[in-house]
Design a protein around this motif. Structure first.
Motif, PDB file in Angstrom:
ATOM      1  N   LEU A  16       0.833  -1.222   0.000  1.00 55.51           N
ATOM      2  CA  LEU A  16       0.000   0.000   0.000  1.00 55.51           C
ATOM      3  C   LEU A  16       0.865   1.269   0.000  1.00 55.51           C
ATOM      4  O   LEU A  16       0.681   2.153   0.842  1.00 55.51           O
ATOM      5  N   PRO A  17       1.800   1.383  -0.940  1.00 58.01           N
ATOM      6  CA  PRO A  17       2.711   2.545  -0.917  1.00 58.01           C
ATOM      7  C   PRO A  17       2.006   3.871  -1.168  1.00 58.01           C
ATOM      8  O   PRO A  17       2.505   4.933  -0.795  1.00 58.01           O
ATOM      9  N   GLN A  18       0.838   3.803  -1.805  1.00 58.51           N
ATOM     10  CA  GLN A  18       0.112   5.034  -2.162  1.00 58.51           C
ATOM     11  C   GLN A  18      -0.634   5.647  -0.986  1.00 58.51           C
ATOM     12  O   GLN A  18      -1.109   6.786  -1.067  1.00 58.51           O
ATOM     13  N   ILE A  19      -0.770   4.896   0.115  1.00 60.11           N
ATOM     14  CA  ILE A  19      -1.518   5.390   1.279  1.00 60.11           C
ATOM     15  C   ILE A  19      -0.551   5.978   2.306  1.00 60.11           C
ATOM     16  O   ILE A  19       0.356   5.283   2.777  1.00 60.11           O
ATOM     17  N   GLU A  20      -0.732   7.253   2.615  1.00 62.77           N
ATOM     18  CA  GLU A  20       0.111   7.897   3.631  1.00 62.77           C
ATOM     19  C   GLU A  20      -0.326   7.431   5.013  1.00 62.77           C
ATOM     20  O   GLU A  20      -1.529   7.353   5.304  1.00 62.77           O
TER      21      GLU A  20
END
Length: 214
Positions: A152-156
């Motif tokens: 989930l790299p796109q979720i901060e």
């Protein structure tokens, strides 16, 4: 008035998001100012503080250099009251979809709490700007955050729970957007001996050291 994107940029730059809990409104204000003296200017005033909304009002009015948010917000009604007093971001230990929806309508940054991959994705799809991973320490700390960020790299994410001066670099290396710091920094018992300001400086030095190594 700063836009939501500017607020998020400021929080990312500041890195530290102290979770402010205190036994009285007066001590809450003192804690915030002591941390600010040590270079920390973002504050999450939790709703567990007695008369927390008045603390937000005081800090927003009297300490305009600080970026004040509201924490432990469990419903949109509380979010509304805090935003009315100048809170620039809303944080919760859990995911309440109505609160996320309200903050989106108001164009206010919102960081709902989630723990499992399913909860985190649900929060993000609902419109969370950043997901508060809580309690991160109980799940293995930075290793758990790294495991979450891999698919989930796109979720901060802002890990909260288990963050200390010693573990700060591990959480940042794992991909944290920022660090939620609780009693390790915002400790009432250390107000009178300068301990809060000293600890704030230690945290800021740890963040600076991590960034210089990158």
């Amino acid at each position: 008035m700063s836009s939501k994107q500017e607020i998020l940029s400021q929080i990312k730059e500041a890195c530290l998001v102290p979770v402010l809990r205190a036994s009285s409104p007066e001590k809450a204000v003192r804690l915030a100012r002591a941390a600010a003296e040590g270079g920390v200017f973002v504050m999450e005033v939790t709703m567990t503080v007695p008369d927390a909304v008045s603390v937000i009002r005081t800090l927003v009015k009297e300490d305009p250099e600080m970026l004040i948010g509201a924490g432990t917000v469990l419903d949109p009604e509380t979010a509304k009251a805090c935003i009315a007093e100048g809170a620039k971001f809303i944080v919760s230990p859990a995911l309440n979809l109505r609160t996320v929806e309200y903050c989106r309508e108001m164009d206010i940054a919102v960081f709902p709490g989630s723990l499992t991959p399913t909860e985190i994705v649900t929060a993000w799809q609902a419109g969370a700007d950043v997901v508060k991973v809580f309690p991160a320490g109980a799940m293995g700390g930075a290793k758990y955050l790294k495991s979450l960020k891999a698919p989930l790299p796109q979720i901060e994410m802002i890990p909260t729970g288990g963050v200390t001066v010693e573990t700060a670099h591990e959480f940042l290396a794992a991909g944290a957007f920022g660090l939620g710091v609780g009693a390790d920094l915002m400790d009432e018992s250390k107000l009178d001996n300068g301990g809060v300001t000293a600890k704030a400086r230690e945290y800021m030095a740890a963040v600076k050291a991590f960034r210089e190594k990158k």
